[in-house]
Design a protein around this motif. Structure first.
Motif, short mmCIF file in Angstrom:
data_model
loop_
_atom_site.label_atom_id
_atom_site.label_comp_id
_atom_site.label_asym_id
_atom_site.label_seq_id
_atom_site.Cartn_x
_atom_site.Cartn_y
_atom_site.Cartn_z
N GLY A 174 0.80 -1.22 0.00
CA GLY A 174 0.00 0.00 0.00
C GLY A 174 0.83 1.26 0.00
O GLY A 174 1.82 1.39 -0.74
N THR A 175 0.45 2.21 0.85
CA THR A 175 1.12 3.51 0.88
C THR A 175 2.43 3.50 1.66
O THR A 175 3.10 4.53 1.75
CB THR A 175 0.19 4.58 1.47
OG1 THR A 175 -0.35 4.10 2.70
CG2 THR A 175 -0.94 4.88 0.51
N ALA A 176 2.82 2.35 2.22
CA ALA A 176 4.14 2.27 2.86
C ALA A 176 5.24 2.42 1.82
O ALA A 176 6.35 2.89 2.12
CB ALA A 176 4.30 0.95 3.61
N GLU A 177 4.96 2.01 0.57
CA GLU A 177 5.91 2.14 -0.52
C GLU A 177 5.10 2.31 -1.80
O GLU A 177 4.82 1.34 -2.51
CB GLU A 177 6.78 0.88 -0.60
CG GLU A 177 8.22 1.15 -1.04
CD GLU A 177 8.31 1.42 -2.54
OE1 GLU A 177 7.80 2.50 -2.96
OE2 GLU A 177 8.87 0.61 -3.26
N PRO A 178 4.69 3.54 -2.12
CA PRO A 178 3.77 3.77 -3.25
C PRO A 178 4.29 3.28 -4.58
O PRO A 178 3.52 3.04 -5.51
CB PRO A 178 3.59 5.29 -3.24
CG PRO A 178 3.93 5.73 -1.86
CD PRO A 178 5.00 4.78 -1.40
N ALA A 214 10.31 -4.45 0.25
CA ALA A 214 9.62 -3.18 0.53
C ALA A 214 9.01 -3.19 1.93
O ALA A 214 8.67 -4.26 2.45
CB ALA A 214 8.52 -2.96 -0.50
N PRO A 215 8.88 -2.01 2.57
CA PRO A 215 8.16 -1.95 3.85
C PRO A 215 6.71 -2.39 3.64
O PRO A 215 6.14 -2.18 2.57
CB PRO A 215 8.25 -0.48 4.25
CG PRO A 215 8.54 0.25 2.98
CD PRO A 215 9.32 -0.68 2.12
N LYS A 216 6.14 -3.02 4.65
CA LYS A 216 4.80 -3.58 4.52
C LYS A 216 3.80 -2.81 5.37
O LYS A 216 4.12 -2.35 6.47
CB LYS A 216 4.78 -5.06 4.94
CG LYS A 216 5.79 -5.94 4.24
CD LYS A 216 5.57 -6.01 2.75
CE LYS A 216 6.44 -7.04 2.07
NZ LYS A 216 7.88 -6.79 2.15
N SER A 217 2.59 -2.70 4.85
CA SER A 217 1.50 -2.10 5.62
C SER A 217 0.18 -2.56 5.05
O SER A 217 -0.02 -2.58 3.83
CB SER A 217 1.57 -0.57 5.56
OG SER A 217 0.39 -0.01 6.14
N ALA A 227 -8.36 -0.08 6.59
CA ALA A 227 -9.17 1.14 6.61
C ALA A 227 -10.35 1.02 5.66
O ALA A 227 -11.49 1.39 6.00
CB ALA A 227 -8.30 2.34 6.24
N PHE A 228 -10.09 0.50 4.47
CA PHE A 228 -11.17 0.36 3.49
C PHE A 228 -12.21 -0.64 3.97
O PHE A 228 -13.41 -0.43 3.82
CB PHE A 228 -10.58 -0.07 2.14
CG PHE A 228 -11.59 -0.10 1.04
CD1 PHE A 228 -12.45 0.96 0.81
CD2 PHE A 228 -11.68 -1.21 0.19
CE1 PHE A 228 -13.39 0.93 -0.21
CE2 PHE A 228 -12.60 -1.25 -0.83
CZ PHE A 228 -13.46 -0.18 -1.03
N THR A 252 -11.91 7.12 12.85
CA THR A 252 -10.59 6.92 12.26
C THR A 252 -10.51 5.50 11.71
O THR A 252 -10.65 4.53 12.46
CB THR A 252 -9.48 7.14 13.29
OG1 THR A 252 -9.56 8.49 13.79
CG2 THR A 252 -8.11 6.91 12.67
N TYR A 253 -10.29 5.37 10.42
CA TYR A 253 -10.13 4.07 9.79
C TYR A 253 -8.67 3.81 9.40
O TYR A 253 -8.14 2.73 9.59
CB TYR A 253 -10.98 3.98 8.52
CG TYR A 253 -12.45 4.29 8.73
CD1 TYR A 253 -13.17 3.71 9.77
CD2 TYR A 253 -13.11 5.18 7.89
CE1 TYR A 253 -14.50 4.00 9.95
CE2 TYR A 253 -14.43 5.48 8.06
CZ TYR A 253 -15.14 4.89 9.10
OH TYR A 253 -16.46 5.18 9.28
#
Length: 439
Positions: free
Chosen positions: A298-302, A337-340, A346-347, A407-408
């Protein structure tokens, strides 16, 4: 000179039986690699000692001993042994077996019906076993290389115990080689490295190993011991176990995913190579990499999703084998890559709340007012254009009217998301500051 009738016959039954058949175990204790089932204190071992057979499914890879175990179960418990192959048998064959078993039962003898490749019977044929298993006409022992929970009817599966056979390990395969050498009174013409390579080439399949041993023992007795290179010229490596439509397909893609998620590029490349060697469609793998980039990074490594998409595009342009390198490069990038899964979670949370609050209207100040009537009704009133505010942040409420702010998205403290986290924390502080000012 020997008399003609003293010479071995070309049709001597024992000499010309396949080595795997001549070495077939005569007791459960001789079966290698399945001690977790066959030991006296293990499930099948206890069942035999108590002479209380139950219908069972033997699930394991080829050459792990399924047919042998079924035959020995019948011998050890003094029941008749009937065997069918789901590949070649039909309804008429089943009826004949059931009728014979029924007549045996009338005179007090039981029947063990062994069905090889039982998963190849369709659902209706599998249902046909139920009454005969339930009333004890037969003890059904089915063999399958496929996951029974996917391939067998729930009704039939509920009436059988599932025993999982293991792929034969190095110790078990070496034991088979030693037995073959004792039986034939001849050592294999291999050096130490070639002997290890032979075991690796069998890939856990005992039957295939013995077929290769038989090929090697057909060589001249004075053959110089073969090294690994010479061995590969003499025998064919076993094709890897892989079926793009069955369980091995899902097992290996799962292994690839989890290796990438666990920051292990070397293991991930191993599973990638296994899938490609097994004939998997590289474009299927490319699609799964794109999914992984969105779901696990996800956004951890766009850039991750762009790397995955680039690999897909390169493969479509170049094809195999050159395009496979792009897929391998993407696998390494995604693994390191960093993971998230912050966006994924959230979705999911937002969708769940959307189902619960789907009729709530957006606040009036963020609605467009393209007509005079809508403007008079308050659409867009007091809307603040964030770039024009002193901090570039208005702190306005964008949640539906009547719904408290939630907050999601909770970004991880790694990779690019660490920067996102700092920005979100700053905006939250400004929002709280505005709220305190209003009160």
């Amino acid at each position: 000179m020997k008399h003609e009738d003293q010479l071995p016959s070309l049709f001597d039954e024992e000499t010309h039986r396949p080595l795997a058949e001549r070495l077939r175990p005569r007791s459960l204790q001789e079966v290698v690699g399945q001690e977790h089932l066959l030991a006296t204190d293990a499930p099948v071992g206890r069942m035999v000692e108590q002479r209380r057979l139950v219908s069972a499914i033997l699930w394991g890879p080829p050459g792990s001993g399924k047919t042998t175990i079924a035959r020995l179960l019948a011998e050890r418990t003094d029941v008749a042994f009937e065997t069918l192959s789901a590949t070649f048998s039909g309804v008429a064959d089943l009826r004949k077996v059931f009728e014979t078993a029924r007549r045996r039962r009338e005179v007090g003898q039981g029947t063990l019906l062994f069905v090889d490749e039982i998963h190849r019977f369709n659902r209706a044929q599998q249902d046909g076993f139920l009454p005969y298993v339930e009333d004890g006409t037969v003890v059904l022992v089915g063999a399958t290389t496929e996951n029974p929970s996917f391939e067998l009817n729930g009704a039939l599966l509920s009436r059988c115990r599932v025993f999982v056979l293991k792929r034969l390990d190095t110790t078990a395969l070496n034991s088979l080689i030693e037995r073959a050498e004792r039986l034939t009174d001849r050592a294999l013409p291999l050096d130490d490295d070639a002997r290890q390579s032979l075991v690796a080439m069998a890939d856990g399949d005992g039957r295939f190993l013995l077929n290769m041993v038989e090929q090697l023992q057909a060589l001249s007795a004075d053959t110089t011991p073969l090294d690994t290179a010479a061995l590969t010229e003499q025998v064919q490596r076993r094709a890897p176990l892989y079926d793009k439509t069955h369980e091995s397909h899902y097992n290996l893609i799962s292994a690839l995913h989890k290796s990438m998620r666990g920051f292990d590029p070397d293991a991930a490349l191993n599973w990638l190579a296994r899938m490609l060697d097994g004939g998997e469609d590289p474009l299927y793998i490319a699609r799964r990499l794109v999914r992984f980039a969105n779901e696990d990074i996800g956004t951890a490594e766009p850039q991750a999703v762009h790397q995955a998409l680039a690999a897909w595009d390169v493969y479509e342009r170049l094809g195999s084998p050159e395009g496979e390198l792009a897929i391998a490069q993407a696998v390494v990038h995604l693994s390191t890559a960093p993971k998230s899964i912050a966006v994924y979670r959230a979705f999911g949370a937002a969708r769940q709340r959307a189902h619960q609050t789907g009729s709530l209207m957006p606040p009036m100040h963020i609605l467009n007012a393209p007509t005079r009537l809508m403007k008079d009704l308050g659409y867009g009133e007091d809307y603040q254009y964030d770039p024009d505010t002193p901090d570039g942040f208005s702190g306005a409420n964008y949640f539906p009217d009547g719904m408290e702010r939630e907050t999601y998205y909770r970004p991880a403290a790694s990779g690019h998301e660490e920067n996102i986290r700092r920005r979100l924390d700053r905006w939250a502080a400004l929002r709280n500051q505005d709220r305190n000012t209003e009160t």
